[in-house]
Write a protein that holds these residues in place. Structure first.
Motif, PDB file in Angstrom:
ATOM      1  N   GLU A   1       0.847  -1.232   0.131  1.00  0.00           N
ATOM      2  CA  GLU A   1       0.381  -0.253   0.174  1.00  0.00           C
ATOM      3  C   GLU A   1       0.597   1.496   0.195  1.00  0.00           C
ATOM      4  OE1 GLU A   1      -2.997   2.469  -0.008  1.00  0.00           O
ATOM      5  OE2 GLU A   1      -3.111   0.236  -0.906  1.00  0.00           O
ATOM      6  N   ILE A   2       2.225   0.825   0.671  1.00  0.00           N
ATOM      7  CA  ILE A   2       2.973   2.175   0.597  1.00  0.00           C
ATOM      8  C   ILE A   2       3.388   2.907  -0.486  1.00  0.00           C
ATOM      9  CG2 ILE A   2       5.360   3.280   1.616  1.00  0.00           C
ATOM     10  CD1 ILE A   2       3.680   2.240   4.566  1.00  0.00           C
ATOM     11  N   ALA A   3       3.657   1.164  -1.215  1.00  0.00           N
ATOM     12  CA  ALA A   3       4.531   1.590  -2.921  1.00  0.00           C
ATOM     13  C   ALA A   3       3.281   2.026  -3.872  1.00  0.00           C
ATOM     14  CB  ALA A   3       4.747  -0.171  -3.146  1.00  0.00           C
ATOM     15  N   LYS A   4       1.554   2.111  -3.306  1.00  0.00           N
ATOM     16  CA  LYS A   4       1.175   2.367  -4.371  1.00  0.00           C
ATOM     17  C   LYS A   4       0.859   3.945  -4.390  1.00  0.00           C
ATOM     18  CE  LYS A   4      -1.883  -1.440  -4.992  1.00  0.00           C
ATOM     19  NZ  LYS A   4      -3.346  -2.332  -4.098  1.00  0.00           N
ATOM     20  N   ARG A   5       0.591   4.370  -3.299  1.00  0.00           N
ATOM     21  CA  ARG A   5       1.415   6.164  -2.348  1.00  0.00           C
ATOM     22  C   ARG A   5       1.863   6.412  -2.764  1.00  0.00           C
ATOM     23  NH1 ARG A   5      -3.257   6.309   2.851  1.00  0.00           N
ATOM     24  NH2 ARG A   5      -4.101   4.316   2.132  1.00  0.00           N
ATOM     25  N   LEU A   6       3.049   5.782  -3.068  1.00  0.00           N
ATOM     26  CA  LEU A   6       4.239   6.345  -3.299  1.00  0.00           C
ATOM     27  C   LEU A   6       4.696   6.285  -4.893  1.00  0.00           C
ATOM     28  CD1 LEU A   6       6.667   6.376   0.299  1.00  0.00           C
ATOM     29  CD2 LEU A   6       5.012   8.468  -0.579  1.00  0.00           C
ATOM     30  N   ASN A   7       4.469   5.993  -5.716  1.00  0.00           N
ATOM     31  CA  ASN A   7       4.428   5.672  -6.948  1.00  0.00           C
ATOM     32  C   ASN A   7       6.350   4.374  -6.694  1.00  0.00           C
ATOM     33  OD1 ASN A   7       4.669   5.112  -9.430  1.00  0.00           O
ATOM     34  ND2 ASN A   7       5.140   7.357  -9.594  1.00  0.00           N
ATOM     35  N   PHE A   8       6.008   3.335  -6.093  1.00  0.00           N
ATOM     36  CA  PHE A   8       7.274   2.833  -6.559  1.00  0.00           C
ATOM     37  C   PHE A   8       7.037   1.545  -6.289  1.00  0.00           C
ATOM     38  CE2 PHE A   8       7.397   3.007  -1.526  1.00  0.00           C
ATOM     39  CZ  PHE A   8       7.485   1.696  -0.970  1.00  0.00           C
ATOM     40  N   THR A   9       7.915   0.748  -7.039  1.00  0.00           N
ATOM     41  CA  THR A   9       7.837  -1.258  -6.965  1.00  0.00           C
ATOM     42  C   THR A   9       9.111  -1.411  -6.360  1.00  0.00           C
ATOM     43  OG1 THR A   9       7.611  -0.594  -9.896  1.00  0.00           O
ATOM     44  CG2 THR A   9       8.419  -2.842  -8.776  1.00  0.00           C
ATOM     45  N   VAL A  10       8.163  -2.144  -5.562  1.00  0.00           N
ATOM     46  CA  VAL A  10       9.243  -3.382  -4.418  1.00  0.00           C
ATOM     47  C   VAL A  10       9.108  -4.734  -4.780  1.00  0.00           C
ATOM     48  CG1 VAL A  10       8.299  -4.314  -2.454  1.00  0.00           C
ATOM     49  CG2 VAL A  10       6.783  -2.282  -3.072  1.00  0.00           C
ATOM     50  N   GLU A  11      10.517  -5.251  -4.286  1.00  0.00           N
ATOM     51  CA  GLU A  11      10.956  -6.120  -4.884  1.00  0.00           C
ATOM     52  C   GLU A  11      11.499  -6.500  -3.517  1.00  0.00           C
ATOM     53  OE1 GLU A  11      15.869  -7.427  -6.629  1.00  0.00           O
ATOM     54  OE2 GLU A  11      15.384  -5.947  -7.285  1.00  0.00           O
ATOM     55  N   TYR A  12      11.346  -7.486  -3.154  1.00  0.00           N
ATOM     56  CA  TYR A  12      10.984  -7.836  -1.852  1.00  0.00           C
ATOM     57  C   TYR A  12      12.136  -9.619  -2.079  1.00  0.00           C
ATOM     58  CZ  TYR A  12       6.800  -6.955  -0.149  1.00  0.00           C
ATOM     59  OH  TYR A  12       5.577  -5.489   0.088  1.00  0.00           O
TER      60      TYR A  12
END
Length: 270
Positions: free
Chosen positions: A70-81
């Motif tokens: 959700e944080i990634a959506k709001r800040l417009n970044f892509t998560v690599e886990y």
């Protein structure tokens, strides 16, 4: 690493937010835009319900995954886990191998010497997790007096230090503490009788109790309160944006919705 504050739990129940009603990603103009960059986030996948492997699907799931996505959506970044062990995580983030670490990490002053923390996203309390038929001790004092009692813990974690300094004699080499690689391993050792007690945050403990069909229970009073935060390399420019997103999610009810989903609605193994 660590019972969710009763007031917050009550608030989540009062709002009646289910997983299906999670608020849409905020479009607030005051949130930073990270331009779609990739951010590497590391976790251990050993601390349900915050993050763990779904036994049915093999997927990585949990409160922290939902929150970070959700944080990634709001800040417009892509998560690599990525994944690493707990004992390596803080140093690896400090060294810049990963940009963010998440695994129910307690905010502590000594850890701030190596990494920066986000603002707290959760407050928790420590409880004693035992087998469902345990009657030889009922609290920390009676466990300390039960000289044959063994506690399972991961070295360097809050449960380890609470066991050493708040329950036993302050000796970190005390043979009554059986060190294990993961939190899940300590719970398995408890189930099989290899240890008699595991100290856990009530959030994780509640999940294990609900999934155990009477095989496990929480006993005693809460032993201290602690705040969880995400960790970053020192000086990371991600701290401020992540803090802004956390504040936004608290304000619009998303954090409460996640609490309801993972601590009230979801039953591990169910």
């Amino acid at each position: 690493m660590f019972y969710f504050k009763s007031a917050m739990m009550a608030a989540a129940t009062m709002f009646g937010l289910s997983a299906a009603l999670l608020p849409a990603a905020a479009q607030a103009s005051d949130l930073p835009d990270l331009g779609g960059e990739t951010v590497v986030v590391v976790t251990e996948n050993a601390y349900p319900p915050l993050q763990f492997i779904d036994p049915k699907t093999g997927d990585q799931i949990g409160w922290e995954y939902d929150a970070m996505n959700e944080i990634a959506k709001r800040l417009n970044f892509t998560v690599e886990y990525q994944n690493t062990s707990w004992d390596a995580m803080i140093q690896a983030v400090s060294d810049g191998q990963y940009q963010i670490g998440m695994t129910g990490i307690t905010i502590k002053e000594e850890r701030k010497e190596k990494v920066d923390f986000s603002d707290p996203y959760m407050r928790s309390e420590m409880f004693m997790l035992v087998r469902g038929d345990e009657d030889r001790f009922t609290d920390a004092a009676s466990f300390a007096e039960f000289e044959d009692g063994l506690v399972g813990a991961q070295a360097g974690t809050t449960p380890f230090y609470v066991a050493v300094y708040d329950m036993l004699d302050g000796d970190e080499q005390n043979p009554r503490i059986k060190l294990m690689e993961t939190f899940g391993a300590t719970v398995q050792a408890l189930k099989t009788g290899d240890v008699d007690l595991v100290l856990t945050d009530g959030t994780a403990g509640k999940g294990y109790v609900e999934a155990s069909d009477g095989g496990l229970k929480l006993i005693g009073e809460a032993m201290g309160t602690e705040d969880f935060g995400f960790i970053f390399p020192k000086g990371s420019e991600l701290v401020a944006p992540i803090n802004a997103a956390i504040a936004d999610m608290k304000a619009d009810g998303t954090i409460d919705a996640l609490n309801t989903k993972w601590f009230l609605d979801y039953k591990l193994g169910g």
